[in-house]
Design a protein around this motif. Structure first.
Motif, short mmCIF file in Angstrom:
data_model
loop_
_atom_site.label_atom_id
_atom_site.label_comp_id
_atom_site.label_asym_id
_atom_site.label_seq_id
_atom_site.Cartn_x
_atom_site.Cartn_y
_atom_site.Cartn_z
N ALA A 217 -3.19 7.28 -4.07
CA ALA A 217 -2.94 5.92 -3.58
C ALA A 217 -2.66 4.99 -4.75
CB ALA A 217 -4.13 5.41 -2.80
N SER A 218 -1.76 4.06 -4.50
CA SER A 218 -1.51 3.01 -5.49
C SER A 218 -1.67 1.66 -4.82
CB SER A 218 -0.11 3.14 -6.08
OG SER A 218 0.86 2.99 -5.09
N ARG A 219 -2.19 0.72 -5.56
CA ARG A 219 -2.38 -0.67 -5.15
C ARG A 219 -3.48 -0.85 -4.12
NH1 ARG A 219 3.39 -0.81 -5.51
NH2 ARG A 219 3.65 -0.78 -3.24
N PHE A 220 -4.22 0.21 -3.82
CA PHE A 220 -5.43 0.03 -3.03
C PHE A 220 -6.34 1.22 -3.29
CE2 PHE A 220 -5.02 3.03 0.63
CZ PHE A 220 -3.76 3.48 0.41
N THR A 221 -7.64 1.03 -3.01
CA THR A 221 -8.60 2.09 -3.23
C THR A 221 -8.84 2.84 -1.92
OG1 THR A 221 -10.85 2.61 -3.90
CG2 THR A 221 -10.52 0.48 -2.86
N LEU B 54 0.85 -1.18 0.00
CA LEU B 54 0.00 0.00 0.00
C LEU B 54 0.89 1.23 0.00
CD1 LEU B 54 -2.66 -1.05 2.64
CD2 LEU B 54 -2.62 -1.46 0.19
N GLN B 55 0.63 2.15 -0.91
CA GLN B 55 1.51 3.30 -1.06
C GLN B 55 0.69 4.57 -1.22
OE1 GLN B 55 4.09 3.10 -4.47
NE2 GLN B 55 5.53 4.59 -3.63
N LEU B 56 1.11 5.60 -0.51
CA LEU B 56 0.53 6.93 -0.65
C LEU B 56 1.62 7.86 -1.16
CD1 LEU B 56 -1.36 7.18 2.75
CD2 LEU B 56 -2.40 6.86 0.51
N VAL B 57 1.27 8.72 -2.11
CA VAL B 57 2.24 9.65 -2.67
C VAL B 57 1.64 11.05 -2.64
CG1 VAL B 57 3.59 10.30 -4.67
CG2 VAL B 57 3.21 7.88 -4.16
N GLU B 58 2.34 11.95 -1.94
CA GLU B 58 1.92 13.34 -1.88
C GLU B 58 2.59 14.13 -3.00
OE1 GLU B 58 2.58 12.03 2.50
OE2 GLU B 58 3.59 11.83 0.56
N GLU C 83 -2.43 4.05 9.85
CA GLU C 83 -1.52 2.94 9.61
C GLU C 83 -0.56 3.19 8.46
OE1 GLU C 83 -3.58 -0.71 9.03
OE2 GLU C 83 -1.75 -1.92 8.88
N TYR C 84 -1.04 3.88 7.42
CA TYR C 84 -0.24 4.06 6.21
C TYR C 84 0.10 5.53 6.02
CZ TYR C 84 -2.27 -0.53 5.49
OH TYR C 84 -2.66 -1.83 5.65
N TRP C 85 1.34 5.78 5.64
CA TRP C 85 1.83 7.15 5.50
C TRP C 85 2.57 7.33 4.19
CZ3 TRP C 85 1.29 11.10 9.13
CH2 TRP C 85 0.68 10.73 10.33
N GLY C 86 2.46 8.56 3.65
CA GLY C 86 3.26 8.92 2.51
C GLY C 86 4.61 9.46 2.95
#
Length: 123
Positions: free
Chosen positions: A23-27, A1-5, A111-114
């Protein structure tokens, strides 16, 4: 799971920027998204959040009336529109995601951070 700012940069006081969190690889549809910032020598600060149902938002007092969070689920992206920027808004801005949770500006809830994007406000 990836977030990109993206969308950070240098702007003069009073100017505007729009940050994006993709977001990539998840909605993102089922995730609450928060925006946080960290200035040099300071702790990470919650700026804004939007819940997974797109209905509820929250803002730190320091940005109320100037920043607007929104989400475009079709583009799998959350935005932070920042207007009337001040020198004290200078920081690295991060987006974060948490599955199925309500909107909160508490960093530990996410849980997930860019990786962050730099915002500099200077004349």
């Amino acid at each position: 799971l990836q977030l990109v700012e993206s969308g950070g940069g240098l702007v003069q006081p009073g100017g505007s920027l729009r940050l994006s969190c993709a977001a990539s690889r998840f909605t993102l549809d089922y995730y609450a998204i928060g925006w946080f910032r960290q200035a040099p020598g300071k702790e990470r600060e919650g700026v804004s959040c939007i819940n997974s149902s797109r209905g509820s938002t929250n803002y730190a007092d320091s940005v109320k009336g100037r920043f607007t969070i929104s989400r475009d689920n079709a583009k799998n992206t959350v935005y932070l529109q920042m207007n009337s920027l001040k020198p004290e808004d200078k920081a690295v801005y991060y987006c974060a995601a948490d599955f199925g949770s309500a909107c909160t500006v508490v960093a530990d809830a996410y849980e997930y951070w860019g990786q962050g994007t730099q915002v500099t406000v200077s004349s």
